[in-house]
Write a protein that holds these residues in place. Structure first.
Motif, PDB file in Angstrom:
ATOM      1  N   ILE A  77      50.318 -23.203  44.385  1.00 45.06           N
ATOM      2  CA  ILE A  77      50.628 -24.190  45.424  1.00 45.06           C
ATOM      3  C   ILE A  77      50.341 -25.578  44.872  1.00 45.06           C
ATOM      4  O   ILE A  77      49.231 -25.863  44.421  1.00 45.06           O
ATOM      5  N   SER A  78      51.315 -26.435  44.940  1.00 51.80           N
ATOM      6  CA  SER A  78      51.105 -27.796  44.425  1.00 51.80           C
ATOM      7  C   SER A  78      50.319 -28.625  45.436  1.00 51.80           C
ATOM      8  O   SER A  78      50.540 -28.538  46.646  1.00 51.80           O
ATOM      9  N   GLY A  79      49.396 -29.407  44.951  1.00 53.75           N
ATOM     10  CA  GLY A  79      48.592 -30.277  45.799  1.00 53.75           C
ATOM     11  C   GLY A  79      47.426 -29.591  46.477  1.00 53.75           C
ATOM     12  O   GLY A  79      46.755 -30.187  47.319  1.00 53.75           O
ATOM     13  N   ILE A  80      47.149 -28.349  46.152  1.00 47.90           N
ATOM     14  CA  ILE A  80      46.070 -27.602  46.806  1.00 47.90           C
ATOM     15  C   ILE A  80      44.691 -28.077  46.368  1.00 47.90           C
ATOM     16  O   ILE A  80      43.711 -27.898  47.084  1.00 47.90           O
ATOM     17  N   GLU A  81      44.596 -28.719  45.217  1.00 51.35           N
ATOM     18  CA  GLU A  81      43.281 -29.109  44.695  1.00 51.35           C
ATOM     19  C   GLU A  81      42.612 -30.197  45.519  1.00 51.35           C
ATOM     20  O   GLU A  81      41.413 -30.437  45.380  1.00 51.35           O
ATOM     21  N   ILE A  82      43.324 -30.855  46.428  1.00 47.49           N
ATOM     22  CA  ILE A  82      42.728 -31.914  47.247  1.00 47.49           C
ATOM     23  C   ILE A  82      41.890 -31.339  48.402  1.00 47.49           C
ATOM     24  O   ILE A  82      40.947 -31.976  48.863  1.00 47.49           O
ATOM     25  N   TYR A  83      42.187 -30.126  48.856  1.00 52.06           N
ATOM     26  CA  TYR A  83      41.493 -29.565  50.015  1.00 52.06           C
ATOM     27  C   TYR A  83      40.005 -29.308  49.785  1.00 52.06           C
ATOM     28  O   TYR A  83      39.196 -29.591  50.678  1.00 52.06           O
ATOM     29  N   PRO A  84      39.571 -28.780  48.652  1.00 49.58           N
ATOM     30  CA  PRO A  84      38.119 -28.649  48.451  1.00 49.58           C
ATOM     31  C   PRO A  84      37.418 -30.001  48.402  1.00 49.58           C
ATOM     32  O   PRO A  84      36.282 -30.132  48.883  1.00 49.58           O
ATOM     33  N   ILE A  85      38.087 -31.008  47.868  1.00 52.24           N
ATOM     34  CA  ILE A  85      37.487 -32.344  47.813  1.00 52.24           C
ATOM     35  C   ILE A  85      37.347 -32.914  49.217  1.00 52.24           C
ATOM     36  O   ILE A  85      36.296 -33.471  49.575  1.00 52.24           O
ATOM     37  N   ILE A  86      38.384 -32.750  50.033  1.00 54.14           N
ATOM     38  CA  ILE A  86      38.327 -33.231  51.417  1.00 54.14           C
ATOM     39  C   ILE A  86      37.234 -32.491  52.191  1.00 54.14           C
ATOM     40  O   ILE A  86      36.480 -33.104  52.950  1.00 54.14           O
ATOM     41  N   SER A  87      37.134 -31.194  52.004  1.00 55.98           N
ATOM     42  CA  SER A  87      36.100 -30.408  52.682  1.00 55.98           C
ATOM     43  C   SER A  87      34.698 -30.864  52.295  1.00 55.98           C
ATOM     44  O   SER A  87      33.821 -30.999  53.152  1.00 55.98           O
TER      45      SER A  87
END
Length: 61
Positions: free
Chosen positions: A12-22
């Protein structure tokens, strides 16, 4: 089993931002809670801690 989930998430492209946001939400919440606790008025804390000992609003059975 984790490798199946990890493989799907890597595609999934762009998925790496979700752990940072969390992590940011978690960090900001606890920093705000820490600030709120240490800026709370000592008199109000003392008043709230004595609420169970007050008999003014006691319910009689």
């Amino acid at each position: 089993m984790l490798k199946f989930i990890k493989h799907n998430l890597e595609t999934i492209s762009g998925i790496e931002i979700y752990p940072i946001i969390s992590l940011l939400i978690f960090f900001i919440f606890f920093v705000a809670l820490y600030a709120w606790v240490f800026t709370y008025k000592k008199e109000k804390i003392a008043e709230m801690s004595n609420i169970p000992f007050n008999n003014d609003n006691a319910v009689e059975l």
